[in-house]
Design a protein around this motif. Sequence first.
Motif, short mmCIF file in Angstrom:
data_model
loop_
_atom_site.label_atom_id
_atom_site.label_comp_id
_atom_site.label_asym_id
_atom_site.label_seq_id
_atom_site.Cartn_x
_atom_site.Cartn_y
_atom_site.Cartn_z
N ALA A 64 0.83 -1.20 0.00
CA ALA A 64 0.00 0.00 0.00
C ALA A 64 0.86 1.25 0.00
O ALA A 64 1.94 1.27 0.59
CB ALA A 64 -0.92 0.00 1.22
N PHE A 65 0.36 2.32 -0.65
CA PHE A 65 1.15 3.55 -0.73
C PHE A 65 0.26 4.76 -1.00
O PHE A 65 -0.84 4.65 -1.54
CB PHE A 65 2.21 3.44 -1.84
N GLY A 66 0.76 5.94 -0.57
CA GLY A 66 0.06 7.20 -0.76
C GLY A 66 0.85 8.33 -0.12
O GLY A 66 1.89 8.09 0.51
N ASN A 67 0.42 9.55 -0.30
CA ASN A 67 1.11 10.74 0.21
C ASN A 67 0.32 11.41 1.34
O ASN A 67 -0.91 11.35 1.35
CB ASN A 67 1.30 11.77 -0.91
N GLY A 68 1.02 12.08 2.24
CA GLY A 68 0.35 12.87 3.27
C GLY A 68 -0.58 12.03 4.13
O GLY A 68 -0.19 11.00 4.67
N GLY A 69 -1.84 12.48 4.23
CA GLY A 69 -2.82 11.71 4.99
C GLY A 69 -3.01 10.33 4.40
O GLY A 69 -3.25 9.36 5.14
N SER A 70 -2.90 10.21 3.09
CA SER A 70 -3.01 8.91 2.43
C SER A 70 -1.83 8.01 2.77
O SER A 70 -1.91 6.78 2.65
CB SER A 70 -3.13 9.08 0.91
N SER A 71 -0.71 8.62 3.17
CA SER A 71 0.44 7.84 3.63
C SER A 71 0.10 7.11 4.93
O SER A 71 0.40 5.91 5.08
CB SER A 71 1.66 8.75 3.84
N THR A 72 -0.51 7.82 5.86
CA THR A 72 -0.91 7.17 7.11
C THR A 72 -2.02 6.16 6.86
O THR A 72 -2.08 5.12 7.53
CB THR A 72 -1.37 8.21 8.15
N ASP A 73 -2.88 6.43 5.89
CA ASP A 73 -3.91 5.47 5.53
C ASP A 73 -3.28 4.20 4.95
O ASP A 73 -3.77 3.09 5.19
CB ASP A 73 -4.88 6.07 4.51
N ALA A 74 -2.21 4.36 4.18
CA ALA A 74 -1.50 3.20 3.63
C ALA A 74 -0.94 2.35 4.75
O ALA A 74 -1.00 1.11 4.71
CB ALA A 74 -0.39 3.65 2.69
N GLN A 75 -0.39 2.99 5.76
CA GLN A 75 0.13 2.25 6.90
C GLN A 75 -1.00 1.55 7.65
O GLN A 75 -0.84 0.41 8.12
CB GLN A 75 0.89 3.20 7.83
N SER A 76 -2.14 2.21 7.74
CA SER A 76 -3.29 1.62 8.45
C SER A 76 -3.83 0.40 7.72
O SER A 76 -4.16 -0.61 8.36
CB SER A 76 -4.40 2.67 8.61
N VAL A 77 -3.94 0.48 6.39
CA VAL A 77 -4.49 -0.65 5.66
C VAL A 77 -3.53 -1.83 5.69
O VAL A 77 -3.95 -2.99 5.82
CB VAL A 77 -4.86 -0.25 4.21
N ALA A 78 -2.22 -1.57 5.62
CA ALA A 78 -1.25 -2.66 5.73
C ALA A 78 -1.34 -3.30 7.10
O ALA A 78 -1.30 -4.54 7.24
CB ALA A 78 0.16 -2.14 5.46
N GLN A 79 -1.45 -2.49 8.14
CA GLN A 79 -1.56 -3.01 9.50
C GLN A 79 -2.84 -3.81 9.68
O GLN A 79 -2.86 -4.83 10.39
CB GLN A 79 -1.52 -1.85 10.50
N LEU A 80 -3.93 -3.37 9.06
CA LEU A 80 -5.20 -4.06 9.18
C LEU A 80 -5.10 -5.49 8.64
O LEU A 80 -5.59 -6.44 9.26
CB LEU A 80 -6.28 -3.29 8.42
N PHE A 81 -4.47 -5.65 7.49
CA PHE A 81 -4.34 -6.98 6.90
C PHE A 81 -3.29 -7.82 7.61
O PHE A 81 -3.44 -9.03 7.75
CB PHE A 81 -4.01 -6.88 5.41
N LEU A 82 -2.23 -7.16 8.08
CA LEU A 82 -1.13 -7.89 8.70
C LEU A 82 -1.45 -8.35 10.12
O LEU A 82 -1.13 -9.47 10.51
CB LEU A 82 0.13 -7.01 8.72
#
Length: 229
Positions: A64-82
């Motif tokens: 997952a990847f994105g910028n700014g707020g979407s960067s933290t969202d990318a970390q959240s979605v990866a954490q959700l699946f992991l």
Amino acid sequence: MSAGYPFAAPGRDTTREELVRSTAAKAAESLDLRLQVLERFGPSLVACAGAMAAAFRAGGTLLAFGNGGSSTDAQSVAQLFLTPGRGGRQLPAISLTGDSALLTALANDVHFDVVFARQLAALGRRGDIAVALSTSGGSANVLQGLQAARRAGMVTVGFAGSGGGRMAGEALADHLFVVPSSSVHRIQEAQTTLRHVLWELVQHELAGTGSDRAGSDRAGSDRAGSDRA
């Protein structure tokens, strides 16, 4: 403050009732948009979950990847699946925004536009899942990341807002979810709901594969994790 809350302009007395009304209006707007996108994208979410579940069964990893707020969202979605918590199956997932040393090295030594594409080329494999997050759908590095993922034969999933920008215009994602709003706040809130529903659908798909298949799924996920260790 006055931009988001015009009644709170300097020199103006703000009442508690005005704050409550404003908060309630924003909450109602957010809820309405979330319900709207869930109704609009119901069949698309099911199709995307099926493709993602198939990829996970084959040993694929989510990136997952994105910028700014979407960067933290990318970390959240990866954490959700992991690490989904109680009742969910752990699935291999990586956030491409989590390694600040790598991000800054690529940005400084090459170009910021390639910070995701280079990582996907190095870490991604055919059959993996690339999840691109954006509110505009027009970030150059996110678009190049999707292009790199597609060249690698990955399943591509895109989240955008407003009209979807180039992400929608150039059909860069196999599965695209565009939130119909121009508000960054509302877009990100609705995207969060879409991602959580997508996660639940993936979990449901995988849970329906049977105990024998589930065991091979976990083995494939373990192999995928060790390959990237």
